[in-house]
Design a protein around this motif. Structure first.
Motif: not given
Length: 135
Positions: A51-65, A87-88, A124-133
């Motif tokens: 559970h490193l990050v919650k997938a819902e916190d990121y764009d699914m295409t970006l996450l898959a890439e 994501v683990s 985080n560099n691509t989205t500017g978001l920090q994981s909420k987990l």
């Protein structure tokens, strides 16, 4: 290599280690949660960062890439998106007869720590978001 040797090496590198009867051994390193998974005696040593990050916190295409990039660029690590929406990272290692726990266990922990930082950095560099987990 015996489970006791592996746990002792985890303890040397990370400090406290806690047995979770249904899972294996829980420990933390660099602010991240890790498991040394036990159960099957098939000659494999299994570690993960669950559970490193919650997938819902990121764009699914970006996450898959990012998951695919991590799997391509970080040796021995398998990043996966779980059905629960997180994501683990996993490291499965086939043990050999003459292998020493003092050599391989720190390597596995360092590799998973590096892969965690790599994946988080890319996200985080691509989205500017920090994981909420929480780590």
């Amino acid at each position: 290599m015996k489970q006791e040797e592996i746990v002792n090496e985890i303890r040397k590198k990370c400090g406290s280690v806690e047995l979770m009867p249904s899972m294996g051994w829980y420990f933390s390193y660099n602010g991240r949660h890790f498991f040394y998974l036990t159960g099957k005696d098939d000659g494999m040593m299994r570690f993960c960062v669950p559970h490193l990050v919650k997938a819902e916190d990121y764009d699914m295409t970006l996450l898959a890439e990012t998951i695919n990039e991590t799997n391509r660029n970080v040796k021995f690590i398998k990043a996966v998106k779980l059905e629960c929406g997180s994501v683990s990272l996993n490291y499965d290692h086939k043990m050999t007869e003459n292998e020493l726990a003092e050599k391989i266990v720190p390597h596995i922990i360092n590799a998973l720590d590096f892969a965690s930082a790599y994946l988080l950095s890319r996200l985080n560099n691509t989205t500017g978001l920090q994981s909420k987990l929480a780590y």
